[in-house]
Write a protein that holds these residues in place. Structure first.
Motif, PDB file in Angstrom:
ATOM      1  N   GLY C 166       0.801  -1.009   0.113  1.00  0.00           N
ATOM      2  CA  GLY C 166      -0.017   0.111  -0.174  1.00  0.00           C
ATOM      3  C   GLY C 166       0.740   1.399  -0.023  1.00  0.00           C
ATOM      4  O   GLY C 166       0.694   2.180  -0.806  1.00  0.00           O
ATOM      5  N   GLU C 167       2.087   1.268   0.713  1.00  0.00           N
ATOM      6  CA  GLU C 167       2.708   2.410   0.904  1.00  0.00           C
ATOM      7  C   GLU C 167       3.503   2.693  -0.529  1.00  0.00           C
ATOM      8  O   GLU C 167       3.654   3.612  -1.089  1.00  0.00           O
ATOM      9  N   LYS C 168       4.045   1.507  -0.982  1.00  0.00           N
ATOM     10  CA  LYS C 168       4.676   1.829  -2.542  1.00  0.00           C
ATOM     11  C   LYS C 168       3.547   2.185  -3.528  1.00  0.00           C
ATOM     12  O   LYS C 168       3.936   3.130  -4.313  1.00  0.00           O
ATOM     13  N   GLN C 169       2.258   1.713  -3.465  1.00  0.00           N
ATOM     14  CA  GLN C 169       1.289   2.150  -4.277  1.00  0.00           C
ATOM     15  C   GLN C 169       1.138   3.842  -4.232  1.00  0.00           C
ATOM     16  O   GLN C 169       1.130   4.537  -5.300  1.00  0.00           O
ATOM     17  N   ARG C 170       1.159   4.337  -2.897  1.00  0.00           N
ATOM     18  CA  ARG C 170       1.031   5.689  -2.766  1.00  0.00           C
ATOM     19  C   ARG C 170       2.361   6.390  -3.067  1.00  0.00           C
ATOM     20  O   ARG C 170       1.906   7.539  -3.903  1.00  0.00           O
ATOM     21  N   PRO C 189      -4.660   2.470  -9.743  1.00  0.00           N
ATOM     22  CA  PRO C 189      -3.780   3.125  -9.053  1.00  0.00           C
ATOM     23  C   PRO C 189      -3.953   2.974  -7.606  1.00  0.00           C
ATOM     24  O   PRO C 189      -2.999   3.203  -6.706  1.00  0.00           O
ATOM     25  N   VAL C 190      -5.215   2.532  -7.133  1.00  0.00           N
ATOM     26  CA  VAL C 190      -5.336   2.479  -5.701  1.00  0.00           C
ATOM     27  C   VAL C 190      -5.922   1.004  -5.128  1.00  0.00           C
ATOM     28  O   VAL C 190      -6.236   0.944  -4.135  1.00  0.00           O
ATOM     29  N   SER C 191      -5.654   0.113  -5.924  1.00  0.00           N
ATOM     30  CA  SER C 191      -6.034  -1.098  -5.962  1.00  0.00           C
ATOM     31  C   SER C 191      -5.602  -1.832  -4.543  1.00  0.00           C
ATOM     32  O   SER C 191      -6.419  -2.658  -4.052  1.00  0.00           O
ATOM     33  N   ALA C 192      -4.537  -1.378  -3.985  1.00  0.00           N
ATOM     34  CA  ALA C 192      -3.936  -1.895  -2.686  1.00  0.00           C
ATOM     35  C   ALA C 192      -4.426  -1.310  -1.553  1.00  0.00           C
ATOM     36  O   ALA C 192      -3.372  -1.248  -0.686  1.00  0.00           O
ATOM     37  N   LEU C 193      -5.003  -0.345  -1.672  1.00  0.00           N
ATOM     38  CA  LEU C 193      -4.986   0.783  -0.513  1.00  0.00           C
ATOM     39  C   LEU C 193      -6.379   0.508   0.353  1.00  0.00           C
ATOM     40  O   LEU C 193      -7.533   0.019  -0.042  1.00  0.00           O
ATOM     41  N   ASP C 194      -6.310   0.653   1.667  1.00  0.00           N
ATOM     42  CA  ASP C 194      -7.255   0.411   2.672  1.00  0.00           C
ATOM     43  C   ASP C 194      -8.160   1.940   2.585  1.00  0.00           C
ATOM     44  O   ASP C 194      -7.927   2.787   1.732  1.00  0.00           O
ATOM     45  N   ALA C 196      -9.156   4.463   4.249  1.00  0.00           N
ATOM     46  CA  ALA C 196      -8.794   5.839   4.411  1.00  0.00           C
ATOM     47  C   ALA C 196      -7.764   6.451   3.467  1.00  0.00           C
ATOM     48  O   ALA C 196      -7.961   7.392   2.943  1.00  0.00           O
ATOM     49  N   ASN C 197      -6.858   5.376   3.263  1.00  0.00           N
ATOM     50  CA  ASN C 197      -5.900   5.997   2.154  1.00  0.00           C
ATOM     51  C   ASN C 197      -6.167   5.866   0.770  1.00  0.00           C
ATOM     52  O   ASN C 197      -5.931   6.669   0.099  1.00  0.00           O
ATOM     53  N   ARG C 198      -7.376   5.023   0.576  1.00  0.00           N
ATOM     54  CA  ARG C 198      -7.950   5.135  -0.850  1.00  0.00           C
ATOM     55  C   ARG C 198      -8.608   6.365  -0.815  1.00  0.00           C
ATOM     56  O   ARG C 198      -8.398   7.117  -2.177  1.00  0.00           O
ATOM     57  N   GLU C 199      -9.315   6.779   0.145  1.00  0.00           N
ATOM     58  CA  GLU C 199     -10.095   8.042  -0.073  1.00  0.00           C
ATOM     59  C   GLU C 199      -8.957   9.249  -0.340  1.00  0.00           C
ATOM     60  O   GLU C 199      -9.412  10.239  -1.245  1.00  0.00           O
ATOM     61  N   ALA C 200      -7.976   9.402   0.452  1.00  0.00           N
ATOM     62  CA  ALA C 200      -6.990  10.457   0.262  1.00  0.00           C
ATOM     63  C   ALA C 200      -6.406  10.357  -1.281  1.00  0.00           C
ATOM     64  O   ALA C 200      -6.433  11.509  -1.836  1.00  0.00           O
ATOM     65  N   ALA C 201      -6.361   9.149  -1.809  1.00  0.00           N
ATOM     66  CA  ALA C 201      -5.787   8.970  -3.145  1.00  0.00           C
ATOM     67  C   ALA C 201      -6.971   9.462  -4.214  1.00  0.00           C
ATOM     68  O   ALA C 201      -6.365  10.066  -5.168  1.00  0.00           O
ATOM     69  N   LEU C 202      -7.957   9.099  -3.964  1.00  0.00           N
ATOM     70  CA  LEU C 202      -9.145   9.538  -4.911  1.00  0.00           C
ATOM     71  C   LEU C 202      -9.364  10.900  -5.139  1.00  0.00           C
ATOM     72  O   LEU C 202      -9.348  11.546  -5.991  1.00  0.00           O
ATOM     73  N   VAL C 218      -8.346   3.088 -15.192  1.00  0.00           N
ATOM     74  CA  VAL C 218      -8.936   2.001 -15.301  1.00  0.00           C
ATOM     75  C   VAL C 218      -9.041   1.549 -13.457  1.00  0.00           C
ATOM     76  O   VAL C 218      -8.018   1.847 -12.963  1.00  0.00           O
ATOM     77  N   PHE C 219     -10.247   1.542 -12.899  1.00  0.00           N
ATOM     78  CA  PHE C 219     -10.563   1.108 -11.493  1.00  0.00           C
ATOM     79  C   PHE C 219     -11.155  -0.159 -11.359  1.00  0.00           C
ATOM     80  O   PHE C 219     -11.979  -0.374 -12.396  1.00  0.00           O
ATOM     81  N   HIS C 220     -10.800  -0.917 -10.290  1.00  0.00           N
ATOM     82  CA  HIS C 220     -11.544  -2.078 -10.161  1.00  0.00           C
ATOM     83  C   HIS C 220     -12.899  -1.985  -9.793  1.00  0.00           C
ATOM     84  O   HIS C 220     -13.783  -3.090  -9.204  1.00  0.00           O
ATOM     85  N   ASP C 221     -13.172  -0.852  -9.001  1.00  0.00           N
ATOM     86  CA  ASP C 221     -14.359  -0.580  -8.269  1.00  0.00           C
ATOM     87  C   ASP C 221     -15.430   0.517  -8.804  1.00  0.00           C
ATOM     88  O   ASP C 221     -14.722   1.534  -9.117  1.00  0.00           O
ATOM     89  N   LEU C 222     -16.534   0.050  -8.872  1.00  0.00           N
ATOM     90  CA  LEU C 222     -17.574   1.153  -9.366  1.00  0.00           C
ATOM     91  C   LEU C 222     -17.600   2.483  -8.779  1.00  0.00           C
ATOM     92  O   LEU C 222     -17.961   3.397  -9.129  1.00  0.00           O
ATOM     93  N   ASP C 223     -17.249   2.366  -7.523  1.00  0.00           N
ATOM     94  CA  ASP C 223     -17.571   3.244  -6.434  1.00  0.00           C
ATOM     95  C   ASP C 223     -16.530   4.519  -6.995  1.00  0.00           C
ATOM     96  O   ASP C 223     -16.918   5.788  -7.088  1.00  0.00           O
ATOM     97  N   ALA C 224     -15.378   4.199  -7.059  1.00  0.00           N
ATOM     98  CA  ALA C 224     -14.345   5.313  -7.654  1.00  0.00           C
ATOM     99  C   ALA C 224     -14.704   5.744  -8.888  1.00  0.00           C
ATOM    100  O   ALA C 224     -14.528   7.017  -8.977  1.00  0.00           O
ATOM    101  N   MET C 225     -15.119   4.976  -9.656  1.00  0.00           N
ATOM    102  CA  MET C 225     -15.767   5.628 -11.044  1.00  0.00           C
ATOM    103  C   MET C 225     -16.568   6.479 -10.971  1.00  0.00           C
ATOM    104  O   MET C 225     -16.678   7.534 -11.597  1.00  0.00           O
TER     105      MET C 225
END
Lengths: 285, 306, 258
Positions: C166-170, C189-194, C196-202, C218-225
């Motif tokens: 997760g750290e590497k991905q950020r 780009p946020v596939s490995a984030l928990d 809270a961190n996903r929120e900051a990344a988005l 490309v995101f694997h989750d519809l919520d991000a899209m």
């Protein structure tokens, strides 16, 4: 062209470089290569170590040459370096004074002069690039004095600066290189190669033979240096990881010929030639 | 036919006899070197003068002294001098050294030249490892005996590579050895035979002359010829030639000097002094005497007159 | 919103993809042919966030890689435009493409590809320097970005190789978005984030578009899209089969995209 293009000038252009060992019979060319499955001619009188090799490198760019042993990659490097002669082709180099010269038509003494401050080589075997019976500082002094520096204080200062940059502890500056570990020798070799700020540096298997962790450190260092110094580099290696980390473009050689050339990530993720696909699959396995 | 033949033979006989006579009248020619050998040596010397500092190979002859005992210098001297010349020979500054005496006798007896110990009388000064304290002039020639003519010997053994280094003026390894010397010892310790760049082109070994003598080669009015018999090399420094000791810009070249040293015999301080045991040379009250014995003697004589 | 969008004459898209095809020849698997893309047409404009949706194997990553030339396109064009001109990416010489990569358009994958023995701050700052930033400015911007992505300051000078996934991905996202180029290709780009961190990344990615960057992601989750995309392009079998605002397209994709 897009915007203020970051394209930098080509400083090294290799054109149809060829090297045949043994009988110089041109017929040997057609009888060798990947299709023939060998770089040796059927009658054994010629080895077409490299043929029809062309590529160019811009300043600030690193170009990779990858292949198994016997592929001709080191032959190409040594022909450019002037360590042995070539049988065919040209190696054009942008000179410091702005002119262009074909390295292959130069006399041995002209080529040696070139090696002082325009073209440096980092060898796999540090003994080839260093005098092991001289101190680390002395090996750098050799290049600096060859370029005309006659000031002891400046030589010391520049040698210390280079060793610091290549992460050699300064308290080892006055130790004989013979007493250094393999990784440390490569660092000294780098410092020496960079002494006179050459615009072109050739790397021949720069980390092969080092322990994995040591190799990673040296690789890191080379990458930082390439990034910072804006030199044009040719990196020859059998190791995908080395080529992947250091170069943006590369070519694959087999039996003395280029089988594929492209962007490094494209070559590894979408290899086109059957041989490259095999090589990549084996490296990933 | 037969008459013609016998006439020819008579003519040849006569010619041979007259040559023999002339050889016997001129002992120099039968002495050590024949005219052919001299001509070859002179050619080598001329080449050396034309290319200052370049080591010219020559066919070193067998000499009545062993190679390594001045045979190179001797051959040069023998190729140069005739009956009109006046020859001085010194060994480490001393006219009376055994080697100097023997060489001087050999030269004068086989060439008809006369001998001297005074520099100003000599036309040719042959020396082992010193330059006389007296200034030579443009009419005089200094002949130096050289044991090791190759200045790069210490950094490279391969003959072909040495040739290349000189050809390309690639002296960086010599510089490295000076660098390492300075790093290791704080100073450049190289004392005798200090490497010098001649005419801005070739590096030479200044034989094992002391540093004291090195600056005196720079723009010297006289011709210096270096002969190495064992190594079969001749090289030269023509008059008025640049001779720069290799040193770093910020490390000045310094000659030997010992604070407070003065010659126990003549009191000289501005001369090359050598250290001797207290009893030698009558120097009971000091440990230093002049290396150049005739110079020292003359100073003492002059002092006495004054 | 970007003020230029109010101009009478709308600017042409930053990226125009036309008829892009890709087939792979697997020489070592009986010379088998595999179709990756079967003719894709697509535009992305400045300040627009286009999300690629579709099931795995539909060709989303293949499209990004063909545009970036990590894959060699078999046919079609991908044109990159800037205020000063345009280039055809599929036809550009390798050296020139390598020269504009990262500077004129960027690719952020889900994996950090950096020297193993380099610290996070250094990696991000170097990415900024590579895009022409002054070193000091880049270091400052890198610190801001890492802080924003909740990368603990105590890790900034630790070798990146020892960081968690997760750290590497950020770190990778920070490096990819510092002084961003006009077009960014984001591949999970946020596939490995928990959470809270996903929120900051988005949020950081959302800021990119509001600053005028064109994003194709490309995101694997519809919520991000749903949160980020101004338009969703749905892919199937290497083609775009549906296109529209996320509100219209995403509801009947539930269960498909995963």
């Amino acid at each position: 062209m897009i915007g203020a293009s970051p394209m930098r000038p080509t400083v090294l252009r290799v054109e149809q470089l060829g090297k045949i060992f043994g009988s110089q019979d041109p017929a040997a060319v057609a009888q060798t290569g990947p299709d023939a499955g060998s770089e040796k001619s059927p009658d054994g009188s010629s080895v077409v170590a490299a043929w029809d090799v062309s590529f160019d490198v811009a300043s600030g760019e690193a170009f990779g040459v990858i292949g198994e042993s016997g592929s001709g990659k080191s032959t190409v490097m040594r022909a450019i370096a002037g360590d042995h002669s070539a049988s065919a082709g040209s190696v054009w180099m942008q000179r410091r004074d702005g002119s262009t010269s074909d390295l292959l038509t130069m006399s041995p003494s002209e080529r040696r002069a070139l090696r002082v401050d325009e073209l440096a080589v980092v060898y796999q075997d540090a003994a080839e690039g260093l005098d092991l019976n001289v101190t680390a500082g002395g090996n750098i002094a050799d290049r600096l004095t060859a370029a005309g520096c006659r000031h002891f204080g400046q030589i010391r200062e520049r040698a210390a600066e280079l060793l610091e940059r290549t992460e050699v502890p300064l308290d080892r500056m006055d130790d004989l290189v013979r007493t250094f570990s393999g990784g440390m020798r490569q660092r000294v070799q780098l410092a020496r190669a960079l002494a006179n700020r050459p615009p072109i540096v050739l790397f021949d298997e720069p980390t092969t033979g080092l322990d994995a962790s040591v190799a990673a450190g040296v690789l890191d260092l080379i990458r930082s240096l390439l990034e910072e110094l804006g030199i044009a580099a040719v990196v020859v290696s059998h190791d995908f990881a080395v080529i992947e980390m250091l170069t943006s473009r590369c070519m694959v050689m087999q039996h003395g010929r280029v089988v594929e050339q492209g962007l490094t990530d494209q070559l590894f993720e979408d290899p086109q030639a059957p041989y490259t696909q095999r090589l990549v699959a084996a490296a990933r396995a | 036919m037969s008459a013609t033949l016998s006439e020819s033979i008579d003519r040849l006989d006569a010619a041979a006899e007259s040559r023999l006579d002339s050889l016997l009248e001129s002992p120099g020619d039968v002495g050590i070197l024949d005219e052919h050998a001299k001509r070859e040596l002179r050619r080598a010397i001329l080449t050396a003068v034309c290319v200052p500092g370049y080591q010219v190979p020559f066919g070193s002859r067998e000499m009545p002294v062993a190679r390594g005992w001045g045979s190179g210098g001797l051959q040069i001297t023998l190729a140069l001098v005739g009956a009109d010349d006046v020859v001085k020979v010194i060994d480490q500054g001393d006219d009376e050294g055994v080697n100097a005496v023997n060489l001087r006798r050999l030269v004068t007896e086989t060439t008809g030249a006369t001998e001297t110990t005074e520099v100003d009388e000599a036309t040719v000064v042959q020396t082992r490892h010193r330059i006389p304290e007296d200034e030579l002039d443009e009419h005089q020639t200094l002949v130096l005996q050289v044991p090791v003519p190759e200045p790069l010997r210490g950094v490279e053994r391969n003959i072909a590579e040495l040739g290349r280094m000189h050809a390309e003026a690639d002296y960086s390894r010599m510089w490295v050895s000076l660098y390492e010397d300075k790093v290791r010892n704080g100073v450049i310790t190289k004392s005798t035979g200090y490497p010098c760049l001649v005419g801005g082109r070739y590096v030479i070994a200044t034989t094992p002359i002391p540093r004291w003598d090195v600056p005196r080669l720079h723009h010297a009015p006289f011709l210096s010829l270096f002969g190495a018999g064992r190594e079969r090399k001749i090289y030269a420094i023509p008059p008025d030639t640049d001779v720069e000791p290799l040193t770093f810009d910020d490390v000045p070249f310094e000659v030997e000097r010992t604070a407070g040293a003065r010659c126990a015999l003549c009191g000289a301080t501005e001369a090359y002094l050598i250290e001797v045991p207290p009893s030698v040379g009558g120097a009971e009250d000091g440990r230093w005497i002049c290396s150049d014995t005739s110079w020292c003697r003359r100073r003492r004589a002059t002092d006495g007159d004054a | 919103m970007n003020s230029q969008q109010q101009d009478a004459q709308p600017r042409p898209p930053v990226l125009s993809v036309r008829g892009l095809r890709k087939h792979f020849v697997l020489h070592n698997v009986d010379g088998r042919n595999v179709n990756g893309l079967n003719g894709v047409d697509l535009d992305v404009s400045a300040g627009e966030h286009v999300a690629l949706a579709g099931s795995s194997g539909a060709g989303k990553s293949t499209l990004l890689k063909c545009i970036y030339r990590t894959y060699l396109p078999s046919a079609g064009t991908a044109t990159l435009r800037s205020p000063t001109g345009e280039v055809e990416l599929t036809a550009l010489a390798d050296a020139e493409l390598a020269g504009i990569r990262g500077r004129q358009f960027g690719y952020v994958s889900q994996f950090l590809r950096a020297e193993p023995r380099r610290g996070a701050l250094d990696i991000v700052a170097r990415a900024g320097v590579a895009r022409g930033m002054d070193r000091a400015v880049a270091t400052e911007a890198a610190a801001v970005s890492l802080r924003r992505l909740n990368v603990d300051e105590s890790l900034w000078d630790v070798f990146a190789s020892v960081l968690s996934g997760g750290e590497k991905q950020r770190v990778n996202l920070a490096a990819g978005t510092i002084s961003p180029p006009q077009l960014l290709l984001l591949d999970e780009p946020v596939s490995a984030l928990d959470p809270a961190n996903r929120e900051a990344a988005l949020e950081l990615i959302s800021d990119l578009t509001s600053h005028g960057v064109a994003v194709l992601a490309v995101f694997h989750d519809l919520d991000a899209m749903a949160r980020l995309a101004s338009r969703v392009e749905v892919m199937r079998d290497g083609r775009i089969v549906e296109s529209g605002p996320p509100g219209e397209v995403l509801h009947h994709l539930e269960g498909v995209a995963r």
